[in-house]
Write a protein that holds these residues in place. Structure first.
Motif, short mmCIF file in Angstrom:
data_model
loop_
_atom_site.label_atom_id
_atom_site.label_comp_id
_atom_site.label_asym_id
_atom_site.label_seq_id
_atom_site.Cartn_x
_atom_site.Cartn_y
_atom_site.Cartn_z
N LYS A 142 1.41 -4.96 -18.11
CA LYS A 142 0.09 -6.06 -17.84
C LYS A 142 0.35 -6.71 -18.97
CE LYS A 142 -3.15 -4.95 -16.25
NZ LYS A 142 -4.53 -3.90 -15.86
N ALA A 143 0.35 -8.41 -18.85
CA ALA A 143 0.02 -9.05 -19.45
C ALA A 143 -1.69 -10.26 -18.76
CB ALA A 143 0.53 -10.40 -20.07
N VAL A 144 -2.58 -9.79 -19.50
CA VAL A 144 -3.90 -10.98 -18.99
C VAL A 144 -3.85 -12.01 -19.71
CG1 VAL A 144 -5.89 -10.26 -18.22
CG2 VAL A 144 -4.23 -8.64 -17.60
N ILE A 145 -4.11 -13.07 -18.64
CA ILE A 145 -4.45 -14.26 -19.67
C ILE A 145 -6.28 -14.43 -19.13
CG2 ILE A 145 -4.56 -17.07 -19.93
CD1 ILE A 145 -1.38 -16.48 -19.26
N HIS A 146 -7.08 -15.08 -19.63
CA HIS A 146 -8.43 -15.67 -19.90
C HIS A 146 -8.45 -16.40 -19.87
CE1 HIS A 146 -9.63 -11.04 -19.59
NE2 HIS A 146 -9.48 -10.45 -20.58
N ALA A 147 -9.00 -17.15 -18.88
CA ALA A 147 -9.05 -19.26 -18.91
C ALA A 147 -10.77 -18.81 -18.85
CB ALA A 147 -8.10 -19.32 -18.25
N PRO A 148 -11.43 -20.09 -19.34
CA PRO A 148 -13.15 -20.46 -18.62
C PRO A 148 -12.79 -20.22 -17.05
CG PRO A 148 -11.76 -21.99 -20.34
CD PRO A 148 -10.65 -21.33 -19.77
N THR A 149 -12.19 -20.25 -16.50
CA THR A 149 -12.56 -20.39 -15.16
C THR A 149 -12.35 -19.20 -14.36
OG1 THR A 149 -10.31 -22.05 -14.33
CG2 THR A 149 -12.63 -23.11 -14.55
N THR A 170 -9.41 -15.03 -14.66
CA THR A 170 -8.96 -14.50 -15.55
C THR A 170 -7.31 -14.18 -14.46
OG1 THR A 170 -10.20 -13.50 -16.90
CG2 THR A 170 -8.71 -11.61 -16.29
N VAL A 171 -6.61 -14.33 -15.29
CA VAL A 171 -4.81 -14.21 -14.10
C VAL A 171 -4.20 -12.34 -14.97
CG1 VAL A 171 -2.47 -15.16 -13.51
CG2 VAL A 171 -5.01 -16.66 -14.26
N ALA A 172 -3.83 -12.26 -14.31
CA ALA A 172 -2.81 -10.75 -14.63
C ALA A 172 -1.40 -11.69 -14.43
CB ALA A 172 -3.66 -9.35 -14.33
N PHE A 173 -0.89 -11.02 -15.10
CA PHE A 173 1.10 -10.65 -14.85
C PHE A 173 1.54 -9.85 -15.44
CE2 PHE A 173 1.75 -15.64 -15.68
CZ PHE A 173 0.59 -15.90 -16.19
N ASP A 174 2.44 -9.76 -13.97
CA ASP A 174 2.72 -8.10 -13.62
C ASP A 174 4.03 -8.03 -14.54
OD1 ASP A 174 4.57 -5.57 -13.52
OD2 ASP A 174 3.69 -5.78 -10.77
N VAL A 175 4.13 -7.76 -15.20
CA VAL A 175 5.23 -7.38 -16.14
C VAL A 175 6.91 -6.16 -16.26
CG1 VAL A 175 5.20 -9.38 -17.72
CG2 VAL A 175 4.31 -7.54 -19.01
N SER A 176 5.92 -5.06 -15.67
CA SER A 176 6.36 -4.18 -15.55
C SER A 176 8.36 -3.84 -15.13
CB SER A 176 6.28 -2.90 -14.38
OG SER A 176 5.71 -4.13 -12.76
N MET A 224 -3.14 -23.53 -14.19
CA MET A 224 -2.01 -23.18 -14.35
C MET A 224 -1.49 -21.95 -14.66
SD MET A 224 -1.37 -26.92 -16.41
CE MET A 224 -2.16 -25.77 -17.93
N ALA A 225 -2.36 -20.68 -15.14
CA ALA A 225 -1.48 -19.59 -15.65
C ALA A 225 -1.68 -19.19 -13.90
CB ALA A 225 -2.53 -18.99 -15.91
N ALA A 226 -2.67 -19.39 -13.20
CA ALA A 226 -2.64 -18.50 -11.75
C ALA A 226 -1.23 -19.10 -11.35
CB ALA A 226 -3.16 -19.68 -11.07
N LEU A 227 -0.94 -20.33 -11.84
CA LEU A 227 0.31 -21.06 -10.99
C LEU A 227 2.04 -20.21 -11.21
CD1 LEU A 227 1.03 -23.44 -8.80
CD2 LEU A 227 1.78 -24.83 -10.80
#
Ligand SMILES: Cc1cc2nc3c(=O)[nH]c(=O)nc-3n(C[C@H](O)[C@H](O)[C@H](O)COP(=O)(O)OP(=O)(O)OC[C@H]3O[C@@H](n4cnc5c(N)ncnc54)[C@H](O)[C@@H]3O)c2cc1C
Length: 359
Positions: A66-73, A75-81, A321-324
């Protein structure tokens, strides 16, 4: 002092230099100002398939799905399994690569190249084939070319080790706290590598890093950091092959430079071996390497454009943008290409210039 001659001289014994040397037979001199694997500059995060493909699984410290990006508004998690990442031990990784190659290693600081001789703190050495793998400073390529752009297009990163643990690769994109940059936390089994990076190349990062570590209620230990390039540069300079950060091969935006250094290093080493065997002239070898790297320029441009957007977009845009990018329909388009960059060359042992390479 008598000058010793070799078939190939490689300057820099980190990812790029060790990958080039690994492909070579013959008389090869591998130079570095430090003992191999002793001076880590990186968070050492890479797809798990990289150490696996190189037979270096023992260097792996932690696997991440998992990779997680914390942006100001948000938090978006990317499943990289489907293509997990790992963090690894730099010394074990580099020592493992060194054991796989037959080059003579010499600890020496390289001072320059006059077109025939490589000048070092331990004397001068000659070779018809010379490879610059000296990282962002590009000590030989610079003395040969005087590239005026060298100081531009550099990012800077500073890191420390903390006792903080976690189960994902974490990133923070928050322009108010880390201007024109990013912060990260990469768990490594017993603690984490925590860092701050400036895309604008600001090296004054100790204070932002301390604030960030404080936010995590953790304590910093020792610091390491350096510049890393964000623009693909020339892969050859005169008769010198240039590989890794010395050639600007670190990927913009994500700052992943280990995989490209290994990937282009392995390809360059394969070409040089063919020159040694007489299958190619030096000029043909230089041209084949240069053209092969150029095939990836569009991908570097794309990532650089994305880096510029990340640097200048209003902060409220970063989360959406991260969520997209994490939306399954979109991620299915870019993630397999990104995560498998270099796979055919490193993973399956194919030459990189095949047209079916996945990037
Ligand atoms: C803080 C930070 C974190 C990073 N995290 C990651 C990450 O998690 N994953 C990732 O993929 N990338 C990461 N990177 C980028 C990555 O570290 C580089 O892209 C990668 O190390 C490039 O490998 P290289 O072999 O080209 O150069 P380097 O690893 O920089 O090696 C250059 C070698 O040349 C030697 N050298 C330099 N000058 C001389 C000289 N004059 N004489 C003799 N020897 C010399 C040096 O001692 C060194 O061993 C990070 C970078 C930084 C700064």
């Amino acid at each position: 002092m008598r000058e010793r001659s070799y078939d190939v001289i490689i300057v820099g014994a980190s990812f790029a230099g060790l990958a080039v040397a690994r492909q070579l037979r013959g008389e090869v001199l591998l130079l570095d100002r430090h003992e191999v694997g002793t001076v880590q500059t990186s968070a050492c995060g890479t797809p798990l398939w990289v150490p696996q493909a190189l037979g270096l699984e023992k260097s792996v410290l932690q696997i991440h799905t998992k990779a997680v990006i914390h942006a100001p508004t948000r938090t978006v998690a990317f499943d990289v399994s489907d293509a997990p990442y790992c963090t690894f031990d730099y010394r074990a990784f580099c020592q493992g690569l060194l054991e796989q190659n037959r080059a003579r290693f010499l600890r020496a600081a390289v001072r320059g190249f006059d077109g025939e001789r490589v000048e070092t703190s331990e004397g001068s050495f000659r070779a018809p084939l010379v490879v610059d793998c000296s990282g962002w400073r590009a000590v030989l390529a610079e003395s040969g070319a005087g590239d005026a752009d060298h100081e531009r297009d550099m990012s800077f990163g500073l890191e420390t080790h903390t006792g903080y643990s976690g189960d994902a690769l974490y990133f923070w994109a928050n322009p108010r706290r880390y201007r024109e940059g990013i912060a990260w936390l990469f768990p490594v089994g017993n603690g984490s590598r925590v860092g701050v990076g400036s895309y604008a190349g600001s090296s004054k990062l100790k204070e932002p890093l301390e604030r960030f570590v404080d936010d995590l209620s953790a304590a910093p230990t020792s610091y390491h950091g350096t510049f890393f390039p964000s623009r693909l540069r020339r892969a050859t300079t005169g008769k010198i092959f240039v590989v890794g950060d010395a050639a600007g091969q670190c990927l913009p935006l994500t700052a992943e430079g280990i995989r490209p250094a290994l990937f282009f290093g392995q390809a360059c080493g394969g070409i040089i071996q063919r020159v040694l065997e007489g299958a190619l002239t030096l000029e043909e070898g230089l041209e084949e390497y240069r053209r092969g790297v150029e095939r990836y320029r569009w991908a570097y441009r794309l990532l650089r454009a994305a880096q510029r957007v990340a640097m200048s977009a209003p902060e409220g845009w970063l989360g959406p943008m991260a969520a997209l990018a994490a939306r399954p329909s979109l991620m299915a388009r870019w993630w397999p290409r990104y995560s498998r960059f270099g796979w055919l060359a490193l993973g399956a042992g194919f030459r990189i210039w095949r047209s079916d390479e996945g990037t």
